[in-house]
Design an enzyme around this catalytic site. Structure first.
Site, mmCIF file in Angstrom:
data_model
loop_
_atom_site.group_PDB
_atom_site.id
_atom_site.type_symbol
_atom_site.label_atom_id
_atom_site.label_comp_id
_atom_site.label_asym_id
_atom_site.label_seq_id
_atom_site.Cartn_x
_atom_site.Cartn_y
_atom_site.Cartn_z
ATOM 1 N N TYR A 215 42.584 31.945 45.852
ATOM 2 C CA TYR A 215 42.326 32.598 44.350
ATOM 3 C C TYR A 215 42.299 31.696 43.659
ATOM 4 C CZ TYR A 215 42.903 37.515 46.277
ATOM 5 O OH TYR A 215 42.601 38.591 46.902
ATOM 6 N N CYS B 96 57.640 30.455 40.704
ATOM 7 C CA CYS B 96 57.910 31.206 39.285
ATOM 8 C C CYS B 96 59.152 30.320 38.692
ATOM 9 C CB CYS B 96 58.459 32.616 39.124
ATOM 10 S SG CYS B 96 59.294 33.152 37.629
ATOM 11 N N VAL C 13 36.746 41.031 39.641
ATOM 12 C CA VAL C 13 37.832 40.545 39.044
ATOM 13 C C VAL C 13 37.575 39.159 38.320
ATOM 14 C CG1 VAL C 13 39.728 41.630 40.925
ATOM 15 C CG2 VAL C 13 38.542 39.387 41.180
ATOM 16 N N GLY D 129 25.468 46.993 42.164
ATOM 17 C CA GLY D 129 25.818 45.893 42.616
ATOM 18 C C GLY D 129 26.857 46.192 43.587
ATOM 19 N N THR D 130 27.061 47.213 44.139
ATOM 20 C CA THR D 130 28.110 47.643 44.999
ATOM 21 C C THR D 130 27.693 48.001 46.446
ATOM 22 O OG1 THR D 130 30.355 48.688 45.012
ATOM 23 C CG2 THR D 130 28.653 49.886 43.831
ATOM 24 N N CYS E 253 54.793 36.750 38.616
ATOM 25 C CA CYS E 253 55.798 36.657 39.652
ATOM 26 C C CYS E 253 56.059 38.017 40.500
ATOM 27 C CB CYS E 253 56.975 36.322 39.041
ATOM 28 S SG CYS E 253 58.289 36.154 39.889
ATOM 29 N N HIS F 242 40.226 46.659 40.038
ATOM 30 C CA HIS F 242 41.002 45.976 41.065
ATOM 31 C C HIS F 242 41.746 44.820 40.131
ATOM 32 C CE1 HIS F 242 38.115 47.659 44.197
ATOM 33 N NE2 HIS F 242 38.970 48.521 43.914
ATOM 34 N N CYS G 111 60.187 38.783 39.521
ATOM 35 C CA CYS G 111 60.487 39.280 37.894
ATOM 36 C C CYS G 111 59.294 39.686 37.233
ATOM 37 C CB CYS G 111 61.248 37.961 37.127
ATOM 38 S SG CYS G 111 60.308 36.713 36.635
ATOM 39 N N CYS H 206 62.280 32.286 37.933
ATOM 40 C CA CYS H 206 63.417 32.847 39.077
ATOM 41 C C CYS H 206 62.914 32.365 40.410
ATOM 42 C CB CYS H 206 63.305 34.372 39.040
ATOM 43 S SG CYS H 206 61.750 34.894 39.851
#
Ligand code: BV8
Ligand code: ZN
Length: 261
Positions: A69, A154, A105, A194-195, A129, A121, A132, A157
């Site tokens: 990602y 994170c 996205v 475009g799908t 996180c 999406h 939390c 936490c």
């Protein structure tokens, strides 16, 4: 009408339409050099969806999924919205009731100036996180990479940070899918652009619109999985077709006004 790839009927229907819904997929960003998912050489070429875009893959190998990602976010950030994105941003001003429902996205519709966006999406520019739910900005200097860990955790936490996108097997944000279906049910024209229309429930949007009486056209470089169920299949790239379509609708409205007076 010069030899446009779309019908005069589509232009006329858009010229008189008040309510329009548009569904976009990765093909709209292809001309911004963002690889699509299922085209040859697309994102899934290297990995299969089940390998990366699902929570189990993430928990099994967080640094691989975070890295994938991070790379996609870099590509998206460095990319520029193309003529198709800009045409859609201009399109929304032509209608009282317009919804741009996107599966993408990459944040390019937002950067092109579209405002009436429904993100089915999620959005790769946001992370959070898993424990939390603290929103996380990658550049956050408090980001910790604990000793021996290759994944981003994170600062509050120590939980794993994930992209704010919808993975396979995850529910879509309730408000997003509800608003998208509402827009589909009341639209008089729906464009599916475009799908490949293989991912559900997103691929339902044009079908729900058609079921409710909308005129539905798709714009794609090849017929999608649902093309045969639609009113029109416009073959062409979105970056080429959309600016011409928006101009044709504006022109049709001008001549309607002229003859109405
Ligand atoms: C869910 C985000 C409840 C992350 C993605 C009903 C029937 C069958 C299956 C299911 C179903 N309900 C649920 C499922 C399972 C699954 C699904 O649909 N599987 C498919 C593969 C069969 N759906 C889900 O899991 C969804 N969740 O329903 O929750 C539930 C849960 C479990 C079981 C039941 C119900 C969640 C789906 C969301 C997954 N997340 N992405 C990320 O980005 O990493 S999906 C991913 O695919 C992207 O979002 C992408 O947008 C989306 C669709 O792909 P496309 O955008 O269409 O891109 P693609 O490459 O496929 O096609 C590009 C097209 O553009 C091509 O047609 C090409 O010809 C065209 N093109 C190329 N260049 C151009 C062009 N067109 C115009 N101009 C150009 N220049
Ligand atoms: Zn946390």
């Amino acid at each position: 009408m010069q030899n446009n790839p779309f019908s005069a009927e589509l232009v006329d229907r858009l010229a008189v339409a008040r309510r329009v819904v548009v569904l976009t997929g990765a093909g709209v960003s292809a001309e911004s050099n963002i690889p699509t998912f299922r085209d040859v050489g697309g994102l899934w070429a290297k990995f299969r969806p089940e390998e990366l875009a699902n929570v189990n893959a993430f928990l099994a190998n967080p640094s691989l999924v975070q890295g994938w990602y991070r790379e996609r976010k870099r590509i998206a950030t460095e990319a520029e919205p193309n003529a198709g994105h800009h045409a859609l941003a201009g399109f929304e001003a032509l209608f009282d009731d317009f919804a741009l429902v996107t599966q993408n996205v990459d944040n390019l519709h937002q950067r092109a100036g579209s405002r009436k966006i429904i993100e089915l999406h999620g959005n790769i520019t946001r992370s959070y996180c898993i424990d939390c739910k603290l929103k996380h900005d990658e550049d956050d200097s408090r980001t910790v990479l604990p000793e021996g860990h290759a994944s981003i955790c994170c600062p509050a936490c120590n939980g794993l940070i994930r992209p704010d996108v919808v993975w396979f097997g995850e529910m879509l944000p309730a408000h997003a899918i509800e608003n998208a279906l509402l827009a589909a049910r009341r639209a008089s024209v729906c464009l599916s652009i475009g799908t490949s229309a293989v991912v559900y429930p997103a691929a339902d949007i044009p079908l729900v619109a058609r079921e409710a009486g909308a005129y539905v056209a798709e714009i794609n470089i090849e017929p999608s999985a649902i093309a045969a169920m639609l009113d029109e299949s416009v073959i062409g790239s979105s970056g080429n077709v959309l600016p011409v379509l928006v101009d044709a609708v504006r022109e049709a409205r001008r001549s309607m006004k002229k003859y109405a007076t």
